[in-house]
Motif scaffolding. Sequence first.
Motif, mmCIF file in Angstrom:
data_model
loop_
_atom_site.group_PDB
_atom_site.id
_atom_site.type_symbol
_atom_site.label_atom_id
_atom_site.label_comp_id
_atom_site.label_asym_id
_atom_site.label_seq_id
_atom_site.Cartn_x
_atom_site.Cartn_y
_atom_site.Cartn_z
ATOM 1 N N VAL A 135 0.845 -1.195 0.000
ATOM 2 C CA VAL A 135 0.000 0.000 0.000
ATOM 3 C C VAL A 135 0.885 1.252 0.000
ATOM 4 O O VAL A 135 1.873 1.327 0.748
ATOM 5 C CB VAL A 135 -0.931 0.000 1.249
ATOM 6 C CG1 VAL A 135 -1.795 1.257 1.285
ATOM 7 C CG2 VAL A 135 -1.800 -1.257 1.264
ATOM 8 N N THR A 137 0.927 5.425 0.402
ATOM 9 C CA THR A 137 0.166 6.539 0.958
ATOM 10 C C THR A 137 0.792 7.862 0.549
ATOM 11 O O THR A 137 1.993 8.068 0.728
ATOM 12 C CB THR A 137 0.138 6.441 2.504
ATOM 13 O OG1 THR A 137 -0.233 5.102 2.854
ATOM 14 C CG2 THR A 137 -0.841 7.425 3.113
ATOM 15 N N GLU A 139 0.799 12.224 0.761
ATOM 16 C CA GLU A 139 0.613 13.182 1.856
ATOM 17 C C GLU A 139 -0.677 13.980 1.737
ATOM 18 O O GLU A 139 -1.076 14.651 2.684
ATOM 19 C CB GLU A 139 1.786 14.170 1.895
ATOM 20 C CG GLU A 139 3.011 13.613 2.560
ATOM 21 C CD GLU A 139 4.018 14.705 2.891
ATOM 22 O OE1 GLU A 139 5.079 14.708 2.240
ATOM 23 O OE2 GLU A 139 3.751 15.531 3.777
ATOM 24 N N ARG A 141 -4.640 14.761 1.610
ATOM 25 C CA ARG A 141 -5.781 14.196 2.336
ATOM 26 C C ARG A 141 -7.043 14.978 2.080
ATOM 27 O O ARG A 141 -6.984 16.156 1.740
ATOM 28 C CB ARG A 141 -5.498 14.264 3.849
ATOM 29 C CG ARG A 141 -4.590 13.172 4.283
ATOM 30 C CD ARG A 141 -3.967 13.382 5.649
ATOM 31 N NE ARG A 141 -3.310 12.137 6.010
ATOM 32 C CZ ARG A 141 -2.235 11.672 5.406
ATOM 33 N NH1 ARG A 141 -1.688 12.322 4.402
ATOM 34 N NH2 ARG A 141 -1.693 10.523 5.783
ATOM 35 N N PRO A 152 -6.229 9.726 3.173
ATOM 36 C CA PRO A 152 -5.167 10.120 2.248
ATOM 37 C C PRO A 152 -5.446 9.538 0.864
ATOM 38 O O PRO A 152 -6.278 8.638 0.731
ATOM 39 C CB PRO A 152 -3.928 9.457 2.853
ATOM 40 C CG PRO A 152 -4.451 8.236 3.537
ATOM 41 C CD PRO A 152 -5.856 8.557 3.995
ATOM 42 N N TYR A 153 -4.780 10.046 -0.144
ATOM 43 C CA TYR A 153 -4.790 9.355 -1.433
ATOM 44 C C TYR A 153 -3.892 8.134 -1.256
ATOM 45 O O TYR A 153 -2.704 8.257 -0.926
ATOM 46 C CB TYR A 153 -4.273 10.242 -2.571
ATOM 47 C CG TYR A 153 -4.420 9.513 -3.901
ATOM 48 C CD1 TYR A 153 -5.633 9.488 -4.569
ATOM 49 C CD2 TYR A 153 -3.352 8.787 -4.444
ATOM 50 C CE1 TYR A 153 -5.799 8.773 -5.742
ATOM 51 C CE2 TYR A 153 -3.504 8.075 -5.624
ATOM 52 C CZ TYR A 153 -4.734 8.077 -6.269
ATOM 53 O OH TYR A 153 -4.892 7.357 -7.432
ATOM 54 N N GLU A 154 -4.457 6.988 -1.473
ATOM 55 C CA GLU A 154 -3.760 5.742 -1.150
ATOM 56 C C GLU A 154 -4.177 4.659 -2.133
ATOM 57 O O GLU A 154 -5.350 4.548 -2.482
ATOM 58 C CB GLU A 154 -4.166 5.351 0.273
ATOM 59 C CG GLU A 154 -3.260 4.376 0.967
ATOM 60 C CD GLU A 154 -3.643 4.253 2.442
ATOM 61 O OE1 GLU A 154 -2.818 4.598 3.299
ATOM 62 O OE2 GLU A 154 -4.766 3.804 2.736
ATOM 63 N N SER A 156 -2.966 0.425 -3.662
ATOM 64 C CA SER A 156 -2.075 -0.721 -3.457
ATOM 65 C C SER A 156 -1.692 -1.352 -4.789
ATOM 66 O O SER A 156 -2.334 -1.111 -5.817
ATOM 67 C CB SER A 156 -2.747 -1.781 -2.577
ATOM 68 O OG SER A 156 -3.676 -2.538 -3.338
ATOM 69 N N GLN A 204 4.484 6.924 2.756
ATOM 70 C CA GLN A 204 4.548 5.670 3.486
ATOM 71 C C GLN A 204 4.261 4.484 2.573
ATOM 72 O O GLN A 204 3.389 4.564 1.712
ATOM 73 C CB GLN A 204 3.483 5.718 4.584
ATOM 74 C CG GLN A 204 3.655 4.661 5.636
ATOM 75 C CD GLN A 204 2.716 4.932 6.797
ATOM 76 O OE1 GLN A 204 2.550 6.071 7.233
ATOM 77 N NE2 GLN A 204 2.085 3.887 7.291
ATOM 78 N N THR A 206 3.378 0.432 2.983
ATOM 79 C CA THR A 206 2.969 -0.554 3.993
ATOM 80 C C THR A 206 2.673 -1.892 3.333
ATOM 81 O O THR A 206 1.790 -1.972 2.471
ATOM 82 C CB THR A 206 1.695 -0.067 4.730
ATOM 83 O OG1 THR A 206 1.861 1.303 5.087
ATOM 84 C CG2 THR A 206 1.428 -0.896 5.977
ATOM 85 N N TYR A 212 -6.167 -4.913 0.204
ATOM 86 C CA TYR A 212 -6.378 -3.517 0.569
ATOM 87 C C TYR A 212 -7.700 -3.034 -0.035
ATOM 88 O O TYR A 212 -7.978 -3.296 -1.204
ATOM 89 C CB TYR A 212 -5.211 -2.666 0.066
ATOM 90 C CG TYR A 212 -5.459 -1.197 0.199
ATOM 91 C CD1 TYR A 212 -5.425 -0.577 1.444
ATOM 92 C CD2 TYR A 212 -5.771 -0.419 -0.921
ATOM 93 C CE1 TYR A 212 -5.690 0.783 1.584
ATOM 94 C CE2 TYR A 212 -6.029 0.937 -0.802
ATOM 95 C CZ TYR A 212 -5.992 1.528 0.448
ATOM 96 O OH TYR A 212 -6.270 2.862 0.571
ATOM 97 N N GLY A 214 -9.187 0.437 0.194
ATOM 98 C CA GLY A 214 -9.447 1.880 0.290
ATOM 99 C C GLY A 214 -10.335 2.363 -0.845
ATOM 100 O O GLY A 214 -10.538 1.658 -1.838
#
Length: 353
Positions: A135, A137, A139, A141, A152-154, A156, A204, A206, A212, A214
Amino acid sequence: MSDGRVRPHFTTRGLIPEIQETPILFLRGSIYDEGYWFLRNHFQYPDLTSASGNLLIGGAVSKAFVIKLEDLKRLPSQTITVPLICAGNQRAEFRPKVYGEQWEEGAVSQGVWTGVPLKELLSIAGLKEDALEVVFTGEDRGTTPNVDEVVPYERSLPMNKALHPDTLVAYEYNGQPIPYKHGYPLRLIVPNWYGMASVKWLQQITVVDQPYEGPFQTDDYVYYPHPHTDEGKSPVTTIRVNSIIQQPLDYSIIDEGAHVIVGLAWSGEGQIEEVEISFDKGNTWEAVTLAQDRTKRFAWTEWQYIWKTPSKGTYPIQTRAKDSNGNVQPEREYWNRKGYGYNAIHRIDVKVK
Ligand SMILES: Nc1nc2c(c(=O)[nH]1)N[C@H]1C(S)=C(S)[C@@H](COP(=O)(O)O)O[C@H]1N2
Ligand SMILES: [Mo]
C-alpha cells in the motif's frame, strides 16, 4: 513569454482540487516541462514539512525503517521514460455519456523518471511470508464519497507488480527534482499501469497480508460494465492499446494537397507494432510511419502519415494501433459506468476546401 514560443493553455476541469487537461497537439519530441503536463488531483495540495521525503517502509516486513531522501539517492537507481495516462482519459467520448471529468485526449504526459526500484527497498525491509500487497500513501488528504473520515490518497499494488524491477520510488523528473504539483519529493512510478497507480507525495509504504480496500482501490478505478449494479466489476490496471491523432485538429478545414497527419500510440500490454489509418470509415487501412526508439521500453510511439488529400469534400480519419501481444483497438469502447480505459478506434473529421 518573451521567446515567441507558442505554449499550450490547459483546459481546466477542476480548480479545488486542481484538474487540468493539456492540448495533445503539443506533445511531440522531448517536451517534458510542467507547462505541458496535465494535472489530476483528488484533494488540495498537501502542505509539505521538513519530514516530507522521510519515507516509512513498514507493515508485514521483518524490519520496518525510515529512509531519508539523501540516503535514498545513494541507492542504485534506474532511469526510464514513462508515459502517464489517466484512466479517465477520453471519458467525454463514451456513448452513452458517463459522469466524471470530461477529459478529451489530453490527460496524458510523458517524461524521464529516476528512482530506486521498489523491490530494493522491500528486500532491505524483508517481506514476511504472508505479504500479499503493498500500500502506498500520499501526503494529500481529504474527504471522498462513501467514507466518513478524512483519508489520504492511497493505492495498493499486488506483490508481482510491486516487485517488478521497473516499479520505482522516483525522486527526479527529467534530471530535476519532481515538480511540487506532480509529487515532490517522492513519487511512485508504475510503468504500464494507468496514472492512478503512480502515487504522488509518497509518504509511506505498507506491506499488508489482506487485500487492501481503500476508496481509490475498491470504489474508484474499478470497471463497472453494468449501469446500476456491481455485476462483472474488475480493477483498472494496465493501459489499453490506443492511438490518437494530434494533427490536423478535429473538424478543421484544410487546403487540398499534401498534409502531415501526426499522432501518438501506446500500450501497457506490449510495444506498438503497427498503427493503421483509414479515410473510408474503416473499409481499408494503410500503415503509418512509426518513429520508435525500442530502447525506451515504455515510451509512447510518435507516428506520421503524409496524406495527399482527394478533391474537396469531407473525410473521416481514423487510426488503429496494434501491440506486440496482439491487442488491437476495438471499434467500440468497452463501456463502463465510471468511464475508464477508453480505447476505441480514434476518429476525427476534416473538410478539404
Ligand atoms: N497523492 C496523489 N497521487 C496521485 C493522485 C492524487 O490525487 N494524489 N492522482 C492520481 C491520478 S488519477 C493520476 S492520473 C496521476 C496524475 O498525475 P499528474 O497530476 O502528475 O499528471 O496521479 C495519480 N497519483
Ligand atoms: Mo487519473
